[in-house]
Write an enzyme that holds these catalytic residues in place. Structure first.
Site, mmCIF file in Angstrom:
data_model
loop_
_atom_site.group_PDB
_atom_site.id
_atom_site.type_symbol
_atom_site.label_atom_id
_atom_site.label_comp_id
_atom_site.label_asym_id
_atom_site.label_seq_id
_atom_site.Cartn_x
_atom_site.Cartn_y
_atom_site.Cartn_z
ATOM 1 N N TYR A 31 -7.159 -0.185 7.881
ATOM 2 C CA TYR A 31 -7.143 -0.996 6.651
ATOM 3 C C TYR A 31 -8.047 -2.226 6.845
ATOM 4 O O TYR A 31 -8.638 -2.731 5.905
ATOM 5 C CB TYR A 31 -5.715 -1.375 6.263
ATOM 6 C CG TYR A 31 -5.583 -1.827 4.821
ATOM 7 C CD1 TYR A 31 -5.945 -0.985 3.771
ATOM 8 C CD2 TYR A 31 -5.096 -3.094 4.500
ATOM 9 C CE1 TYR A 31 -5.829 -1.392 2.456
ATOM 10 C CE2 TYR A 31 -4.977 -3.503 3.186
ATOM 11 C CZ TYR A 31 -5.339 -2.647 2.170
ATOM 12 O OH TYR A 31 -5.221 -3.057 0.863
ATOM 13 N N LYS B 231 -6.293 -8.898 1.515
ATOM 14 C CA LYS B 231 -4.982 -8.904 0.835
ATOM 15 C C LYS B 231 -4.146 -10.104 1.289
ATOM 16 O O LYS B 231 -3.376 -10.666 0.492
ATOM 17 C CB LYS B 231 -4.227 -7.596 1.072
ATOM 18 C CG LYS B 231 -4.812 -6.375 0.361
ATOM 19 C CD LYS B 231 -4.843 -6.504 -1.157
ATOM 20 C CE LYS B 231 -5.166 -5.172 -1.830
ATOM 21 N NZ LYS B 231 -5.381 -5.319 -3.286
#
Ligand code: 0WE
Length: 256
Positions: free
Chosen positions: A156, A163
Site C-alpha cells: 500500500y 491516507k
C-alpha cells in the site's frame, strides 16, 4: 425515511457502478438529496452520465481533475448557480502511480509521493475550502480512508502515507469548519472490489484474509458503506466530526 430531504450534495469519485462513491450517492439520493457528480477525464464521462441519468434531470454532471484549482473553482461556481447552496460533499478520490504500489516503500520517488499526496490528500483541503462558502446551513464532508494509514499493509506504500495525511487533514478541517457547522469525517473501509482495487496483486487473497480474521468473518459491502455515508450525512451524526469511522467488519480491532 427522507433523511436528506431538501439537501444538496456533490460526489467526487464515481468511476463505475461498483464505486464506493456510487454506493454512497445512491444512499443519499434515496434519502431525498439532490446531487451533483464530477468525473475525471473523458474516459469516465460516459459511465458517470449513464449512472447519474437514473437520478433524473436535475442532476448536475461536471468535469473535475482535483489537482487543478481552476476546475475546482468552475465546479463550485456551477453548483452555486444550480443549487444555490450545498450540504454534503463526498471525496472518494485517490491515486498513486502504479509503480509506487508495487515495489518497496523506500524506493518511492519524489514525484510519486507528490502525486499521491496531491490527488489523495490535498484535494480534500481544496474541495472543503471551495465548498464551505456554499454550506451556509452547515454541512457534512466525508473522505474515504483505509487501514494502511495507521498500520503497514504491504504494497500500500505511499498510499498509506497519503491516507494518514488525509485523516490528519480531516481533523484540521473539522477544527477550522466546526464553527460553520460543517462536519468533516472519514470512513475507513475494508477492502472492496472496485476499479481502484483491480490489478492490485493479491487483492483476492486480501478479501479472503478479511473473511478469516475480521470479527464478522466476512467483507464489507458497498451498500453498507452507503449506509454509513448516509448516517454521517444525516442529523444522527450531528455531533460527530474529525473522526475516522472504521467500516471493516471489525478487522481494525484485532491484534492477532
Ligand atoms: O486506496 C486504495 C487504492 C487506491 C489506488 C489504486 C490504484 C490502482 C491503479 C491508488 N492508486 C492507484 N494507482 C493505480 O495505478 N485501496 C484502499 C485499495 C487497495 O489498494 C492497495 C491495497 C488496497 C486495499 C494496494 C496495495 C495493497 C493493498
Amino acid at each position: 425515511m427522507s433523511l436528506l430531504a431538501g439537501k444538496c450534495g456533490i460526489v467526487f469519485g464515481v468511476a463505475n457502478r461498483r464505486s464506493i462513491a456510487w454506493a454512497i450517492a445512491q444512499a443519499w439520493h434515496q434519502a431525498g438529496a439532490r446531487l451533483a457528480f464530477t468525473y475525471q477525464g473523458e474516459r469516465l464521462k460516459e459511465n458517470v452520465e449513464e449512472l447519474a441519468a437514473t437520478f433524473g434531470a436535475d442532476t448536475l454532471i461536471l468535469p473535475c481533475d482535483v489537482t487543478r484549482d481552476e476546475e475546482i473553482a468552475a465546479v463550485f461556481d456551477a453548483v452555486g448557480r444550480a443549487f444555490g447552496k450545498l450540504h454534503l460533499l463526498l471525496h472518494s478520490v485517490a491515486f498513486a502511480p502504479k509503480a509506487a504500489l508495487e515495489g518497496r516503500f523506500v524506493d518511492t520517488s519524489r514525484e510519486a509521493f507528490r502525486i499521491a499526496h496531491d490527488v489523495s490528500a490535498y484535494s480534500l483541503v481544496a474541495l472543503a475550502r471551495a465548498a464551505a462558502p456554499l454550506m451556509t446551513e452547515g454541512g457534512s464532508i466525508i473522505g474515504m480512508s483505509y487501514y494502511g494509514a495507521e498500520k503497514v499493509v504491504p504494497h500500500y506504500n505511499v498510499m498509506g502515507v497519503a491516507k494518514a495525511a488525509l485523516e490528519a487533514c480531516t481533523r484540521y478541517l473539522a477544527y477550522d469548519l466546526g464553527p460553520n457547522k460543517i462536519r468533516v469525517n472519514c470512513i475507513s473501509a475494508g477492502p472492496v472490489n472496485t476499479l481502484a482495487a483491480r490489478g492490485i496483486a493479491g487483492f483476492t487473497q486480501m478479501l479472503k484474509h478479511y473473511e478469516e480474521r475480521s470479527p464478522l468473518k466476512r467483507n464489507v459491502t458497498a451498500e453498507e458503506l452507503g449506509a454509513t455515508g448516509l448516517f454521517l450525512a444525516s442529523d444522527g451524526a450531528a455531533a460527530i466530526t474529525g473522526q475516522v469511522i472504521y467500516v471493516d467488519c471489525g478487522y481494525q480491532i484485532m491484534g492477532m
